[in-house]
Design a protein around this motif. Structure first.
Motif, PDB file in Angstrom:
ATOM      1  N   UNK A 208      19.713 -13.981 -17.251  1.00  0.00           N
ATOM      2  CA  UNK A 208      19.346 -13.657 -18.450  1.00  0.00           C
ATOM      3  C   UNK A 208      20.449 -12.542 -18.736  1.00  0.00           C
ATOM      4  N   UNK A 209      20.640 -11.091 -18.193  1.00  0.00           N
ATOM      5  CA  UNK A 209      21.618 -10.087 -17.980  1.00  0.00           C
ATOM      6  C   UNK A 209      22.672 -10.166 -17.412  1.00  0.00           C
ATOM      7  N   UNK A 210      23.497 -11.804 -17.484  1.00  0.00           N
ATOM      8  CA  UNK A 210      24.034 -12.214 -16.374  1.00  0.00           C
ATOM      9  C   UNK A 210      25.451 -13.136 -17.426  1.00  0.00           C
ATOM     10  N   UNK A 211      24.754 -13.121 -18.413  1.00  0.00           N
ATOM     11  CA  UNK A 211      25.261 -14.429 -19.803  1.00  0.00           C
ATOM     12  C   UNK A 211      26.359 -13.023 -20.582  1.00  0.00           C
ATOM     13  N   UNK A 212      27.843 -13.981 -20.721  1.00  0.00           N
ATOM     14  CA  UNK A 212      28.700 -12.458 -20.873  1.00  0.00           C
ATOM     15  C   UNK A 212      28.291 -12.355 -22.249  1.00  0.00           C
ATOM     16  N   UNK A 213      28.611 -11.075 -22.227  1.00  0.00           N
ATOM     17  CA  UNK A 213      28.235 -10.118 -24.032  1.00  0.00           C
ATOM     18  C   UNK A 213      29.421 -10.879 -24.768  1.00  0.00           C
ATOM     19  N   UNK A 214      29.883 -11.045 -24.986  1.00  0.00           N
ATOM     20  CA  UNK A 214      30.491 -11.697 -26.429  1.00  0.00           C
ATOM     21  C   UNK A 214      29.154 -12.236 -26.903  1.00  0.00           C
ATOM     22  N   UNK A 215      29.661 -13.758 -25.699  1.00  0.00           N
ATOM     23  CA  UNK A 215      28.679 -14.987 -25.789  1.00  0.00           C
ATOM     24  C   UNK A 215      27.180 -14.652 -26.443  1.00  0.00           C
ATOM     25  N   UNK A 216      26.672 -13.610 -25.772  1.00  0.00           N
ATOM     26  CA  UNK A 216      25.437 -12.967 -25.972  1.00  0.00           C
ATOM     27  C   UNK A 216      25.805 -12.265 -27.355  1.00  0.00           C
ATOM     28  N   UNK A 250      35.263 -17.623 -34.619  1.00  0.00           N
ATOM     29  CA  UNK A 250      34.694 -17.333 -33.615  1.00  0.00           C
ATOM     30  C   UNK A 250      32.926 -17.225 -32.963  1.00  0.00           C
ATOM     31  N   UNK A 251      32.365 -18.398 -33.374  1.00  0.00           N
ATOM     32  CA  UNK A 251      31.391 -19.099 -32.634  1.00  0.00           C
ATOM     33  C   UNK A 251      31.884 -20.273 -31.620  1.00  0.00           C
ATOM     34  N   UNK A 252      32.868 -21.076 -32.106  1.00  0.00           N
ATOM     35  CA  UNK A 252      33.867 -21.985 -30.966  1.00  0.00           C
ATOM     36  C   UNK A 252      34.268 -21.415 -30.004  1.00  0.00           C
ATOM     37  N   UNK A 253      34.526 -19.867 -30.127  1.00  0.00           N
ATOM     38  CA  UNK A 253      35.252 -18.971 -29.162  1.00  0.00           C
ATOM     39  C   UNK A 253      34.085 -18.710 -28.265  1.00  0.00           C
ATOM     40  N   UNK A 254      33.464 -17.830 -28.965  1.00  0.00           N
ATOM     41  CA  UNK A 254      32.078 -17.956 -27.772  1.00  0.00           C
ATOM     42  C   UNK A 254      30.986 -19.441 -26.717  1.00  0.00           C
ATOM     43  N   UNK A 255      30.678 -20.365 -28.484  1.00  0.00           N
ATOM     44  CA  UNK A 255      30.442 -21.537 -27.555  1.00  0.00           C
ATOM     45  C   UNK A 255      30.913 -21.695 -26.283  1.00  0.00           C
TER      46      UNK A 255
END
Length: 344
Positions: A208-216, A250-255
């Motif tokens: 879980x800690x490896x997920x992209x920080x901005x997306x999280x 913003x959500x599209x970019x994170x997705x």
């Protein structure tokens, strides 16, 4: 006295959005073969029920989502993925006052044509059929073929045009003709990205800690929060986007960032793909065997071979197999029975 179906249609006129695909609109709910109306259900409700009761839907229980034959009941299968897509899509449709029955029918039917071994089985059939007939095997097109031609021993389910369109165009690069179809198209991605993260963490493919920080930061730090954020964005953005089914920027970019991460770390992970190549070999072997031994297939597929060509019929047969059936067929054809009995 009005039938239940007629009263349902009247309620749709009052309750559903101007963007909804209503059951009574002119030109809506067309079937290839006209049928008498049902006194209880609308056409979209009937489509949903036909999909749930068909054999292809039941077989999804034993088809891979991402992880091949996992030794755990907690990993997703193609069926549990389908149910999660339906739940997310219904939530969005209900909030936007779209036609929930149409949405559910599309969601439940969108992966009926998926191969055993997930997208790796699809890749195997695409490789061999492209070589043979310069065509392509795509699971969305195969799903329509299942409901049009293969189900009910070759007579098909005779679904409405709107459901068939949603099934055909649920994949990337396509645009369904209804908002309900677009809801399913988005819900498919919401479901698979987030449940595949959960399965990958369970399988120790990532942490879980490896997920992209901005997306999280934007979407949330667990599955429930991410799904809620994505759904909420679609709902809140609906009126601003004039009825378009989409996220805010913003959500599209994170997705997109999270999806790209999943392809890099999970879907194309060598640790997983080593086993996947074995599955590809099984599917390709079965294709070659049944292409040269067409009469070994069930009668339905022999008939399809006469009508549509051997290559197409063999793909129909293999794509309908569950993972276990495909592996058992491979073992039966390749491994001497005496060896199986000794090892068993």
């Amino acid at each position: 006295m009005k039938s239940i179906r007629e009263r349902t249609i009247e309620l749709e006129q009052v309750m559903l959005s101007e963007f909804a695909c209503k059951s009574c609109c002119e030109g809506v709910a067309r079937r290839i073969v006209p049928e008498p109306d049902c006194d209880i259900r609308t056409d979209f409700q009937r489509d949903r029920d036909r999909i749930i009761h068909c054999s292809s839907f039941r077989r999804l229980k034993h088809k891979t989502q991402v992880f091949l034959l996992p030794k755990s009941d907690h990993y997703r299968t193609r069926l549990t993925h389908t149910l999660e897509v339906a739940q997310i899509a219904r939530t969005i449709s209900r909030a936007l006052r779209l036609n929930e029955d149409l949405t559910e029918a599309i969601a439940l039917g969108h992966d009926l044509g998926h191969t055993p071994f997930g997208h790796d089985g699809e890749r195997a059939l695409n490789n061999v059929i492209f070589t043979d007939v310069k065509g392509a095997f795509k699971h969305n097109e195969q799903s329509v073929r299942v409901v049009d031609i293969i189900e009910r021993e070759g007579s098909g389910l005779n679904l409405t045009a709107e459901v068939r369109d949603g099934i055909l165009n649920h994949s990337s690069g396509s645009t369904p003709c209804t908002r309900e179809g677009n809801v399913v198209r988005l819900s498919d991605k919401i479901a698979y990205i987030n449940h595949d993260i959960e399965d990958a963490i369970r399988g120790e493919v990532l942490y879980n800690k490896e997920l992209p920080a901005n997306a999280v930061r934007v979407l949330g730090d667990d599955k429930s929060k991410r799904i809620t954020t994505l759904i909420t964005s679609v709902i809140n953005n609906f009126s601003c986007a004039n009825g378009e089914i989409c996220y805010d920027d913003e959500v599209q970019q994170a997705h997109d960032e999270l999806r790209e991460f999943m392809f890099e770390r999970v879907y194309n992970n060598p640790k997983i793909n080593t086993e996947k190549e074995k599955a590809v070999n099984v599917a390709e072997f079965l294709y070659g065997y049944y292409k040269n031994n067409c009469r070994k297939m069930p009668a339905l597929y022999q008939e399809l071979a006469r009508k549509c060509g051997v290559e197409r019929a063999v793909c129909d047969y293999i794509s309908g197999m569950t993972d276990d059936f495909a592996v058992d067929s491979f073992i039966e054809l390749c491994v001497p029975k005496a060896w199986i009995e000794v090892r068993g």
